[in-house]
Design a protein around this motif. Structure first.
Motif, PDB file in Angstrom:
ATOM      1  N   UNK A  71       0.828  -1.203   0.000  1.00  0.00           N
ATOM      2  CA  UNK A  71       0.000   0.000   0.000  1.00  0.00           C
ATOM      3  C   UNK A  71       0.861   1.251   0.000  1.00  0.00           C
ATOM      4  N   UNK A  72       0.258   2.338  -0.463  1.00  0.00           N
ATOM      5  CA  UNK A  72       1.001   3.562  -0.750  1.00  0.00           C
ATOM      6  C   UNK A  72       1.680   4.160   0.475  1.00  0.00           C
ATOM      7  N   UNK A  73       1.163   3.894   1.659  1.00  0.00           N
ATOM      8  CA  UNK A  73       1.714   4.529   2.857  1.00  0.00           C
ATOM      9  C   UNK A  73       2.908   3.764   3.429  1.00  0.00           C
ATOM     10  N   UNK A  74       3.245   2.614   2.832  1.00  0.00           N
ATOM     11  CA  UNK A  74       4.340   1.797   3.336  1.00  0.00           C
ATOM     12  C   UNK A  74       5.610   2.031   2.506  1.00  0.00           C
ATOM     13  N   UNK A  75       6.787   1.975   3.112  1.00  0.00           N
ATOM     14  CA  UNK A  75       8.029   2.154   2.348  1.00  0.00           C
ATOM     15  C   UNK A  75       8.245   1.002   1.379  1.00  0.00           C
ATOM     16  N   UNK A 128      -4.045   1.266   5.684  1.00  0.00           N
ATOM     17  CA  UNK A 128      -4.030   2.259   4.609  1.00  0.00           C
ATOM     18  C   UNK A 128      -5.298   3.113   4.644  1.00  0.00           C
ATOM     19  N   UNK A 129      -6.440   2.477   4.893  1.00  0.00           N
ATOM     20  CA  UNK A 129      -7.701   3.218   4.977  1.00  0.00           C
ATOM     21  C   UNK A 129      -7.675   4.178   6.162  1.00  0.00           C
ATOM     22  N   UNK A 130      -7.206   3.697   7.308  1.00  0.00           N
ATOM     23  CA  UNK A 130      -7.137   4.545   8.501  1.00  0.00           C
ATOM     24  C   UNK A 130      -6.197   5.723   8.267  1.00  0.00           C
ATOM     25  N   UNK A 131      -5.068   5.471   7.631  1.00  0.00           N
ATOM     26  CA  UNK A 131      -4.094   6.529   7.338  1.00  0.00           C
ATOM     27  C   UNK A 131      -4.719   7.600   6.448  1.00  0.00           C
ATOM     28  N   UNK A 132      -5.417   7.178   5.392  1.00  0.00           N
ATOM     29  CA  UNK A 132      -6.033   8.140   4.470  1.00  0.00           C
ATOM     30  C   UNK A 132      -7.148   8.935   5.157  1.00  0.00           C
ATOM     31  N   UNK A 189      -2.928   0.529  -3.813  1.00  0.00           N
ATOM     32  CA  UNK A 189      -2.015  -0.575  -3.570  1.00  0.00           C
ATOM     33  C   UNK A 189      -1.329  -0.908  -4.887  1.00  0.00           C
ATOM     34  N   UNK A 190      -0.076  -1.279  -4.776  1.00  0.00           N
ATOM     35  CA  UNK A 190       0.691  -1.698  -5.953  1.00  0.00           C
ATOM     36  C   UNK A 190       0.855  -3.208  -5.914  1.00  0.00           C
ATOM     37  N   UNK A 191       0.417  -3.858  -6.968  1.00  0.00           N
ATOM     38  CA  UNK A 191       0.614  -5.294  -7.106  1.00  0.00           C
ATOM     39  C   UNK A 191       1.956  -5.532  -7.781  1.00  0.00           C
TER      40      UNK A 191
END
Length: 227
Positions: A71-75, A128-132, A189-191
């Motif tokens: 997900x976008x918020x993870x390194x 990711x949802x909580x972060x957004x 999210x990136x697959x």
């Protein structure tokens, strides 16, 4: 993936060791790895759903190809010796019961007053949802919590909750639901496919990666906006 062995003069199918890191499957569509295996009967392809240790399993040699998500918020990090190939950017969509309205983008802040169904906060998607939502200025108080995407869509279709589901998990012709992109704080999210770095290229593994990239391109074409 392993190359097929031989027993006498008769080829023996080698088990395809592919882990599926929660790549969702649409109704009526087989995963790319299975489609590849169907065209190569000398291989036995198996997809497994694993936890966050999937890349470690790859490094240890337990599996040969990992189909994963980030997900976008993870390194963007990977263990040493692992090569990652991005396949598809898969946004989460706002899913509600069909009501005849258009599919205009939705500001995430609008969902603050909705009855939501979300994954557990212990999952990457839930985080990711909580972060957004925090970025949008609110903390969600979901009515339902489940990691089962099919259950999320069922609740949305019944008008009992609003879901946030990956685009690839939603049947594009499924009746009874309305989908809309998130306008202000997209959740992405990136697959990806991951393999071990080796001195020589394994032709079977390379063919599987190529098949996955082809499937990803087809998915992007399927979801292109109308002209």
């Amino acid at each position: 993936m392993e190359q097929p062995g031989r027993q006498g003069d008769r080829p023996r199918a080698a088990p395809g060791r592919v882990t599926d890191g929660r790549l969702t499957r649409r109704r009526g569509r087989r995963p790319a790895a299975h489609r590849y295996g169907a065209g190569h009967p000398e291989l036995a392809v198996t997809c497994l759903v694993t936890d966050q240790a999937q890349l470690r399993e790859l490094a240890l040699g337990t599996v040969d190809v990992v189909l994963g998500q980030r997900y976008h918020h993870l390194p963007e990090t990977a263990p040493k010796g692992i090569g990652v190939s991005p396949l598809l950017d898969d946004p989460l969509l706002v899913v509600t019961a069909a009501d005849g309205s258009d599919q205009r983008p939705v500001a995430l802040r609008e969902l603050a007053t909705h009855d939501l169904v979300v994954p557990p906060a212990t999952t990457e998607c839930g985080q990711a949802i909580l972060h957004a939502c925090h970025q949008a200025g609110f903390t969600p108080t979901p009515r339902y919590v489940t990691a089962d995407i099919a259950a999320q869509l069922t609740l949305a279709r019944a008008g009992l909750a609003t879901a946030l589901a990956p685009r690839t998990a939603i049947d594009p012709v499924g009746p009874g639901i309305r989908t809309a992109p998130i306008e202000d704080h997209p959740i992405l999210r990136r697959l990806f496919a991951a393999i071990r770095h080796t001195e020589t290229t394994n032709p079977t593994t390379a063919a599987v990666i190529a098949a996955l990239r082809t499937a990803a391109r087809q998915d992007r074409t399927t979801h292109l906006p109308p002209p």
